[in-house]
Scaffold this active site. Sequence first.
Site, short mmCIF file in Angstrom:
data_model
loop_
_atom_site.label_atom_id
_atom_site.label_comp_id
_atom_site.label_asym_id
_atom_site.label_seq_id
_atom_site.Cartn_x
_atom_site.Cartn_y
_atom_site.Cartn_z
N GLN A 23 -5.15 -1.69 9.82
CA GLN A 23 -4.98 -3.00 9.20
C GLN A 23 -5.57 -4.09 10.09
O GLN A 23 -5.34 -4.12 11.29
CB GLN A 23 -3.47 -3.24 8.97
CG GLN A 23 -3.14 -4.49 8.21
CD GLN A 23 -3.55 -4.45 6.74
OE1 GLN A 23 -3.68 -3.39 6.14
NE2 GLN A 23 -3.76 -5.61 6.17
N LYS A 36 0.84 -1.20 0.00
CA LYS A 36 0.00 0.00 0.00
C LYS A 36 0.86 1.24 0.00
O LYS A 36 0.62 2.19 -0.75
CB LYS A 36 -0.90 0.02 1.25
CG LYS A 36 -2.11 -0.88 1.14
CD LYS A 36 -2.82 -1.02 2.47
CE LYS A 36 -3.82 -2.16 2.42
NZ LYS A 36 -4.27 -2.60 3.74
N ASP A 92 -11.60 2.67 4.40
CA ASP A 92 -11.99 1.27 4.20
C ASP A 92 -13.51 1.11 4.03
O ASP A 92 -13.98 0.06 3.59
CB ASP A 92 -11.61 0.44 5.44
CG ASP A 92 -10.31 -0.34 5.26
OD1 ASP A 92 -10.04 -0.78 4.13
OD2 ASP A 92 -9.59 -0.52 6.27
N1 LIG Z 1 -8.27 -2.61 7.17
C1 LIG Z 1 -8.01 -3.51 6.22
N2 LIG Z 1 -8.34 -3.23 4.95
C2 LIG Z 1 -8.08 -4.14 3.96
O1 LIG Z 1 -8.38 -3.87 2.76
C3 LIG Z 1 -7.44 -5.37 4.29
C4 LIG Z 1 -7.13 -5.61 5.64
N3 LIG Z 1 -7.42 -4.67 6.57
N4 LIG Z 1 -6.55 -6.77 6.01
C5 LIG Z 1 -6.21 -7.81 5.04
C6 LIG Z 1 -7.04 -7.74 3.78
C7 LIG Z 1 -6.38 -8.41 2.59
N5 LIG Z 1 -6.11 -7.35 1.64
C8 LIG Z 1 -5.34 -7.49 0.47
C9 LIG Z 1 -4.74 -6.43 -0.15
C10 LIG Z 1 -3.91 -6.60 -1.25
C11 LIG Z 1 -3.65 -7.83 -1.76
C12 LIG Z 1 -2.70 -7.96 -2.91
O2 LIG Z 1 -1.99 -7.04 -3.25
N6 LIG Z 1 -2.60 -9.13 -3.57
C13 LIG Z 1 -1.70 -9.32 -4.70
C14 LIG Z 1 -0.34 -9.87 -4.33
C15 LIG Z 1 -0.26 -10.66 -3.04
C16 LIG Z 1 1.04 -11.37 -2.76
O3 LIG Z 1 1.83 -11.62 -3.70
O4 LIG Z 1 1.24 -11.72 -1.59
C17 LIG Z 1 -2.38 -10.23 -5.73
O5 LIG Z 1 -3.39 -10.85 -5.40
O6 LIG Z 1 -1.90 -10.27 -6.85
C18 LIG Z 1 -4.28 -8.90 -1.19
C19 LIG Z 1 -5.11 -8.74 -0.10
C20 LIG Z 1 -6.57 -6.18 2.15
N7 LIG Z 1 -7.13 -6.34 3.34
#
Ligand SMILES: Nc1nc(=O)c2c([nH]1)NC[C@@H]1CN(c3ccc(C(=O)N[C@@H](CCC(=O)O)C(=O)O)cc3)C=[N+]21
Length: 289
Positions: free
Chosen positions: A96, A52, A119
Amino acid sequence: MAKIIDGKALSQHCITQMAGDVQALKENGIVPGLAVIIVGEDDASQIYVRNKHRKAEKIGINSIVIRLSTETTQLELLERISLLNHDPKIDGILVQLPLPSHINAEAVLDSITPEKDVDGFHPVNVGKLWSNRAEIVPSTPFGIMKMLEFYNVDPTGKNAVIIGRSTIVGRPMAAMLLNANATVTIVHSQTKNLQEITQQADILVVAIGRSEYIKAKDIKAGAVVIDVGMNRDINNKLTGDVDYEDCFDKASLITPVPGGVGPMTITMLMQQTINIAKRRALNDTGNKR
Ligand SMILES: Nc1nc(=O)c2c([nH]1)NC[C@@H]1CN(c3ccc(C(=O)N[C@@H](CCC(=O)O)C(=O)O)cc3)C=[N+]21
Ligand SMILES: NC(=O)C1=CN([C@@H]2O[C@H](COP(=O)(O)OP(=O)(O)OC[C@H]3O[C@@H](n4cnc5c(N)ncnc54)[C@H](OP(=O)(O)O)[C@@H]3O)[C@@H](O)[C@H]2O)C=CC1
Ligand SMILES: [Mg+2]
């Protein structure tokens, strides 16, 4: 191939546009600010927070990351949030998840001022979304709506089925698809004959948290399949909730993991930070920057 919904490429496209938006805002003396609070050492959370921060910097958003130890008390966390609520340089506040178990996550999320709740988890923003007058919405389903739009999938009149009823994915996804005129069904772990329902889905959104759980036999021929799942297998390989190989031929469009929903989630978080900054700039009377 034309079947794949490329979240990474769409994300890149959105980022280029946002960077231009931010440049224009800066010329008017406004720098969008995002604060991310992370409590504890959870590995996955650390990775998301780093991603992020990197994306925000790329777009020109002023991103600050507040790292607090696992021992942080709820009161200390509430005090940090209160400071950010009153900080004119901050537009978006994100705590988070998950939080350590001694902290009441609901109390923490409810303490974020709704105007800065990037969020979209605050009850005020949840209520606005369900009343079809949304201002700030959860990034994951928002990113999915953008993907559908970009790939010319109009939800109007379609059967949309969502597997999972979490407050961060399943529920807001249902509201957004309903607002977009789909006929919406949510299914979950207590649903009977789940397969009969998923087989009727023109649009199937899967947010369960079980590796490659959905197979070709579970989906309708020609379905648009959106995989929200992020699971690590025993070799630490990232897998979705959908068996991509098995479903590929039967689906009309499908998201990969990684490179699907995940990148769009972060991108939409940035988009909403910019939107809040724009709104606050328009309304800025008392709250001077
Ligand atoms: N307050 C809060 N808001 C959230 O939005 C929040 C949270 N907490 N806690 C966890 C979950 C999970 N989440 C993700 C964000 C980005 C990827 C992401 O970038 N994924 C990439 C790469 C992942 C990798 O390679 O590890 C992909 O799918 O291609 C995944 C999952 C947001 N979350
Ligand atoms: N790519 C991204 O941006 C994001 C990815 N994720 C990922 O998405 C997945 C889901 O996340 P989240 O919504 O937070 O998960 P939760 O664990 O909060 O919710 C899971 C939901 O799935 C339901 N469920 C579990 N097992 C079954 C089953 N066998 N059949 C039907 N329904 C089932 C649960 O039902 P019940 O309510 O009855 O328990 C629950 O509603 C995870 O893999 C997570 O890592 C999450 C957020 C963002
Ligand atoms: Mg979760």
